[in-house]
Design a protein around this motif. Structure first.
Motif, PDB file in Angstrom:
ATOM      1  N   ILE A  16     100.075 114.530  22.807  1.00  0.00           N
ATOM      2  CA  ILE A  16     101.052 115.456  23.373  1.00  0.00           C
ATOM      3  C   ILE A  16     101.967 114.671  24.295  1.00  0.00           C
ATOM      4  N   LEU A  17     103.268 114.609  23.949  1.00  0.00           N
ATOM      5  CA  LEU A  17     104.247 113.888  24.760  1.00  0.00           C
ATOM      6  C   LEU A  17     104.891 114.828  25.772  1.00  0.00           C
ATOM      7  N   ILE A  18     104.996 114.366  27.020  1.00  0.00           N
ATOM      8  CA  ILE A  18     105.628 115.140  28.084  1.00  0.00           C
ATOM      9  C   ILE A  18     106.840 114.368  28.585  1.00  0.00           C
ATOM     10  N   ALA A  19     108.003 115.003  28.536  1.00  0.00           N
ATOM     11  CA  ALA A  19     109.260 114.337  28.866  1.00  0.00           C
ATOM     12  C   ALA A  19     109.421 114.103  30.361  1.00  0.00           C
ATOM     13  N   THR A  33     123.392 111.526  27.286  1.00  0.00           N
ATOM     14  CA  THR A  33     122.527 110.346  27.170  1.00  0.00           C
ATOM     15  C   THR A  33     121.568 110.535  25.996  1.00  0.00           C
ATOM     16  N   GLN A  34     122.061 110.271  24.830  1.00  0.00           N
ATOM     17  CA  GLN A  34     121.252 110.390  23.617  1.00  0.00           C
ATOM     18  C   GLN A  34     120.630 109.039  23.282  1.00  0.00           C
ATOM     19  N   ASN A  35     119.304 108.929  23.470  1.00  0.00           N
ATOM     20  CA  ASN A  35     118.650 107.646  23.164  1.00  0.00           C
ATOM     21  C   ASN A  35     117.465 107.792  22.221  1.00  0.00           C
ATOM     22  N   ASN A  36     117.015 109.033  21.983  1.00  0.00           N
ATOM     23  CA  ASN A  36     115.935 109.319  21.024  1.00  0.00           C
ATOM     24  C   ASN A  36     114.631 108.582  21.322  1.00  0.00           C
ATOM     25  N   SER A  37     114.393 108.286  22.592  1.00  0.00           N
ATOM     26  CA  SER A  37     113.208 107.500  22.953  1.00  0.00           C
ATOM     27  C   SER A  37     111.902 108.183  22.546  1.00  0.00           C
ATOM     28  N   LEU A  38     111.761 109.462  22.848  1.00  0.00           N
ATOM     29  CA  LEU A  38     110.516 110.164  22.515  1.00  0.00           C
ATOM     30  C   LEU A  38     110.415 110.432  21.016  1.00  0.00           C
ATOM     31  N   LYS A  39     111.535 110.656  20.377  1.00  0.00           N
ATOM     32  CA  LYS A  39     111.545 110.874  18.929  1.00  0.00           C
ATOM     33  C   LYS A  39     111.039 109.628  18.204  1.00  0.00           C
ATOM     34  N   PHE A  40     111.575 108.461  18.578  1.00  0.00           N
ATOM     35  CA  PHE A  40     111.149 107.216  17.934  1.00  0.00           C
ATOM     36  C   PHE A  40     109.685 106.913  18.233  1.00  0.00           C
ATOM     37  N   LEU A  41     109.262 107.208  19.457  1.00  0.00           N
ATOM     38  CA  LEU A  41     107.858 106.982  19.811  1.00  0.00           C
ATOM     39  C   LEU A  41     106.957 107.892  18.990  1.00  0.00           C
ATOM     40  N   ALA A  42     107.333 109.157  18.862  1.00  0.00           N
ATOM     41  CA  ALA A  42     106.533 110.105  18.081  1.00  0.00           C
ATOM     42  C   ALA A  42     106.443 109.679  16.618  1.00  0.00           C
ATOM     43  N   GLU A  43     107.561 109.263  16.053  1.00  0.00           N
ATOM     44  CA  GLU A  43     107.569 108.843  14.645  1.00  0.00           C
ATOM     45  C   GLU A  43     106.714 107.588  14.446  1.00  0.00           C
ATOM     46  N   GLY A  44     106.787 106.663  15.393  1.00  0.00           N
ATOM     47  CA  GLY A  44     106.000 105.439  15.275  1.00  0.00           C
ATOM     48  C   GLY A  44     104.514 105.702  15.342  1.00  0.00           C
ATOM     49  N   LEU A  45     104.096 106.580  16.248  1.00  0.00           N
ATOM     50  CA  LEU A  45     102.678 106.913  16.360  1.00  0.00           C
ATOM     51  C   LEU A  45     102.198 107.686  15.137  1.00  0.00           C
ATOM     52  N   ILE A  64      92.406 114.937  21.723  1.00  0.00           N
ATOM     53  CA  ILE A  64      93.740 115.250  22.241  1.00  0.00           C
ATOM     54  C   ILE A  64      94.033 114.302  23.387  1.00  0.00           C
ATOM     55  N   ILE A  65      95.191 113.627  23.300  1.00  0.00           N
ATOM     56  CA  ILE A  65      95.594 112.647  24.301  1.00  0.00           C
ATOM     57  C   ILE A  65      96.923 113.089  24.910  1.00  0.00           C
ATOM     58  N   ILE A  66      97.026 113.068  26.224  1.00  0.00           N
ATOM     59  CA  ILE A  66      98.275 113.368  26.924  1.00  0.00           C
ATOM     60  C   ILE A  66      99.014 112.062  27.194  1.00  0.00           C
ATOM     61  N   ALA A  67     100.316 112.032  26.887  1.00  0.00           N
ATOM     62  CA  ALA A  67     101.155 110.869  27.207  1.00  0.00           C
ATOM     63  C   ALA A  67     102.409 111.371  27.913  1.00  0.00           C
ATOM     64  N   GLY A  68     102.517 111.078  29.208  1.00  0.00           N
ATOM     65  CA  GLY A  68     103.645 111.563  29.988  1.00  0.00           C
ATOM     66  C   GLY A  68     104.586 110.450  30.395  1.00  0.00           C
ATOM     67  N   HIS A  69     105.888 110.729  30.247  1.00  0.00           N
ATOM     68  CA  HIS A  69     106.909 109.727  30.563  1.00  0.00           C
ATOM     69  C   HIS A  69     107.579 110.038  31.894  1.00  0.00           C
ATOM     70  N   SER A  70     107.678 109.041  32.782  1.00  0.00           N
ATOM     71  CA  SER A  70     108.383 109.158  34.048  1.00  0.00           C
ATOM     72  C   SER A  70     107.820 110.334  34.854  1.00  0.00           C
TER      73      SER A  70
END
Length: 310
Positions: free
Chosen positions: A52-55, A69-81, A134-140
């Motif tokens: 579960i990604l938290i922005a 600010t379109q950088n798709n950081s979480l999208k790319f991370l989700a797709e990679g995982l 279930i793993i939590i991954a929170g950014h910033s």
């Protein structure tokens, strides 16, 4: 000879293609305020683990983007995982649903709102009983949100560029670095907020930071100390930061690690705050508005190794 060469090229193409696994997306509505995308690998089994990604802070959506600010950081991370066999859920912050329904009132927002949203997401997926872990991954800012929510029965926690100090200390340091003349005024204003009081901001230079409508939110945020919160976790922990992070320095990741020595610390060389590789400092800010620049493969590799170990 020419036929053999063409055959070799074809075989290499097929090998490359076969490495790209199919990823499917599902729109998920946890409740009226929480909507997001569930990324699913090609083969979902009873052993599949969910991340579960938290922005981060501000009006950030499921892809890691804000207006301008379109950088798709979480999208790319989700797709990679997901390519590595994990299910991933990334959701829009409640601010988006509130803006659409025209119920947004900044004065009524609190840090606990976002903690409760994360808890609701955890409850939603746990009730389905589909995933092995279930793993939590929170950014910033999402790092602290996830840190508090992770105490509610999850199997692992990942801090991505998360602060290791209360937010007033982080912001004060940023202000002192960029606008030294505002250092004293910032410290004075934060001292009032730490007492749980609001005030009339009379300094136009600090209007965006201390506008009256955001002060209640800042009061609710300041009271959480990441070093205290991470000590409470009794689950596997991965702490990640990058050497090119200009918002949250690697020293904050080290503070989190020292607060819970059972955690694993990974500092990724040349990675910035939004997981992009920066070899020239001038490109750091530019990367925040580059939706095509991928996240660093090492980030995905480190998280993958961590999850596989749980």
């Amino acid at each position: 000879m020419k036929k053999v060469f063409l055959l070799l090229i074809l075989c290499l193409s097929l090998i490359t293609f076969s490495q790209e696994k199919k990823v499917t997306n599902q729109e998920i509505e946890v409740n009226s305020l929480i909507k997001g995308t569930l990324f699913l690998p090609e083969d979902v089994t009873s052993k599949t683990k969910l991340v579960i990604l938290i922005a981060g802070s501000g009006p950030t959506n499921r892809n890691g983007n804000q207006v301008g600010t379109q950088n798709n950081s979480l999208k790319f991370l989700a797709e990679g995982l997901t390519q590595n066999g994990f299910a991933v859920f990334s959701y829009d912050k409640r601010i988006f649903a509130q803006m659409i329904s025209k119920t947004m009132d900044e004065k009524k927002l609190s840090f606990e709102d976002f903690i409760n949203d994360a808890k609701d997401v955890i409850t939603y997926f746990k009730s389905q009983k589909k995933y092995a872990k279930i793993i939590i991954a929170g950014h910033s800012e999402g790092s602290l949100i996830g840190m508090v929510a992770a105490k509610d029965n999850v199997d692992g926690y990942v801090s991505l560029a998360g602060a290791g100090r209360p937010i007033d200390e982080v912001i004060s340091e940023q202000v002192a670095k960029n606008s030294p003349t505002l250092k004293e005024a910032t410290a004075t204003d934060f001292a009032i907020l730490k007492e749980g009081k609001t005030f009339e901001n009379k300094n136009p230079m600090l209007a965006s930071l201390f506008r009256e409508s955001v002060q209640p939110y800042m009061i609710s945020w300041i009271k959480y100390n990441p070093q205290h919160e991470i000590k409470k976790l009794q689950i596997p922990i991965l702490i990640i930061n990058g050497t090119k992070d200009i918002q949250v320095p690697p020293s904050d990741a080290e503070l989190l690690h020292k607060a819970n020595l059972k955690s694993t610390l990974k500092i990724i060389d040349n990675m910035n705050h939004i997981f992009k590789e920066i070899t020239v400092d001038e490109d750091n800010i530019k990367s925040y508005s580059d939706p095509k620049l991928p996240v660093m493969p090492e980030l995905i590799q480190q998280i993958t190794t961590f999850i596989n170990s749980i």
